[in-house]
Design a protein around this motif. Structure first.
Motif, PDB file in Angstrom:
ATOM      1  N   GLN A 138       0.825  -1.210   0.000  1.00 49.66           N
ATOM      2  CA  GLN A 138       0.000   0.000   0.000  1.00 49.66           C
ATOM      3  C   GLN A 138       0.858   1.259   0.000  1.00 49.66           C
ATOM      4  O   GLN A 138       0.543   2.237  -0.691  1.00 49.66           O
ATOM      5  N   SER A 139       1.952   1.228   0.757  1.00 48.46           N
ATOM      6  CA  SER A 139       2.827   2.405   0.794  1.00 48.46           C
ATOM      7  C   SER A 139       3.461   2.660  -0.568  1.00 48.46           C
ATOM      8  O   SER A 139       3.629   3.815  -0.988  1.00 48.46           O
ATOM      9  N   ARG A 142       0.998   4.279  -2.971  1.00 48.37           N
ATOM     10  CA  ARG A 142       0.914   5.722  -2.737  1.00 48.37           C
ATOM     11  C   ARG A 142       2.140   6.436  -3.272  1.00 48.37           C
ATOM     12  O   ARG A 142       2.042   7.491  -3.917  1.00 48.37           O
ATOM     13  N   SER A 158       1.988   6.539  -6.958  1.00 45.70           N
ATOM     14  CA  SER A 158       0.695   7.005  -7.491  1.00 45.70           C
ATOM     15  C   SER A 158       0.182   6.027  -8.540  1.00 45.70           C
ATOM     16  O   SER A 158      -0.245   6.400  -9.627  1.00 45.70           O
TER      17      SER A 158
END
Length: 358
Positions: A58-59, A62, A65
């Motif tokens: 998930q990191s 992010r 993007s």
């Protein structure tokens, strides 16, 4: 002006946490892309017990993007620059516009890019779709975005139908002969020949001097009666010899009405087969954009002596082509609208952009 190829690989190894290895590999790949926005990414970790977590993925979604991220763990991983088997390593492939991918729909006509495990060979799975890709060990794990998947299948966007070729690396020791007599997994007779004497008569001179029979290098090839012409044969391990009955114990019985032949895993033949396979690829008029290579863990540096010669030959042919690959427990090869499970080989797959004309 954008990069000539909207794809880049990165590689990192060492006794570091999975997150640090991933950061290093991504940094290398992003530098090659010169700031282009990432549309999709493939992350590979080795070995199969690498501590990959949904939070880690998930990191990275992010940070990049980017939502289209596929992750897998395999015994070994490699890129066009480096390779690792059985040690901490991370290999990545980053894609930018106009390329990308989505989860594969089950009724697609084109060959599907797939990561799975050996357990998925049960039932009719191989017959359902033409697939190319790699099978990890039973401890292999896969994620799409940050969600775990039992099988990970991908449809690439912005590419032409991929081209796959196979390097078997097998020296054939006998002609395909009808299976005449077997009792369960004990093969007793091919045509009129007893199985064990047939093997003894066809052992190459180069290994006759060995103190023991190298069963780990010997395979029984099976050609089923209903097999499509040109389809790869199925390969079975020879588990043991039976001196009392002059037979060979195989990992399973051979199919009814099939033919079988003896073969030997041979480094010199493997190099020859790879050169022939890559010549077939190079004859294409399509300009390759990136590549995927599925390799058996039995076709690593140890098989050749010191260095993975398959990868050396690949780098001679495609020195600058972005590439990602995995050492696994089996290779998937598409042929005649179905998948074939291969062993101890390498499958080379080239991808070309749809917006580049030959």
């Amino acid at each position: 002006m954008g990069p000539s190829k909207p794809v880049a690989s990165g590689f990192a190894r060492g006794n570091r946490p999975a997150g640090e290895l991933l950061q290093s590999a991504i940094a290398e790949a992003r530098e090659k892309l010169s700031g282009e926005a990432i549309t999709a990414a493939l992350f590979l970790f080795s070995p199969t017990l690498a501590p990959v977590s949904p939070a880690l993925l998930q990191s990275q979604m992010r940070a990049l993007s980017c939502l289209q991220i596929a992750t897998g763990t395999f015994p070994g991983v490699f890129t066009e620059r480096d390779a690792a088997l059985g040690e901490n390593a991370c290999a990545v492939l980053l894609l930018s516009a106009p390329l990308g991918f989505t989860p594969q729909l089950p009724d697609a006509d084109l060959a599907t890019f797939c990561w799975g495990r050996l357990e998925h060979l049960q039932g009719e799975w191989l017959q359902q779709l033409p697939r190319f890709g790699s099978l990890s060990s039973r401890s292999g794990r896969f994620w799409y975005q940050a969600s775990p998947r039992n099988i990970l299948e991908i449809a690439f966007q912005g590419i032409q139908p991929p081209q796959s070729v196979w390097s078997a690396g097998l020296r054939t020791l006998s002609a395909p002969l009808p299976v005449h007599l077997q009792e369960g997994s004990l093969l007793l007779q091919l045509e009129r020949y007893l199985a064990l004497p047939l093997l003894a008569q066809n052992i190459p001179v180069s290994i006759r001097k060995d103190s023991r029979l190298p069963l780990e290098r010997l395979l029984m090839g099976e050609i089923r009666a209903d097999a499509d012409p040109g389809a790869p044969p199925e390969l079975l391990h020879i588990r043991a010899t039976d001196l009392n009955r002059s037979g060979l114990w195989l990992e399973r019985p051979l199919a009814e009405n099939s033919r079988a032949f003896l073969s030997l895993r041979d480094p010199a033949i493997a190099e020859r087969d790879t050169r022939i396979a890559l010549e077939q690829l190079s004859a294409s008029t399509q300009e390759p954009t990136f590549a995927w290579i599925s390799s058996s863990i039995g076709r690593d540096a140890a098989f050749f002596g010191q260095e993975d010669q398959d990868l050396c030959i690949w780098r001679e042919q495609y020195p600058d082509l972005p590439m990602l690959g995995a050492y696994g427990m089996g290779e998937l090869f598409p042929h005649q609208q179905r998948s074939h499970f291969l062993r101890y080989g390498k499958i080379y797959t080239l991808f070309s952009r749809t917006d580049i004309c030959p």
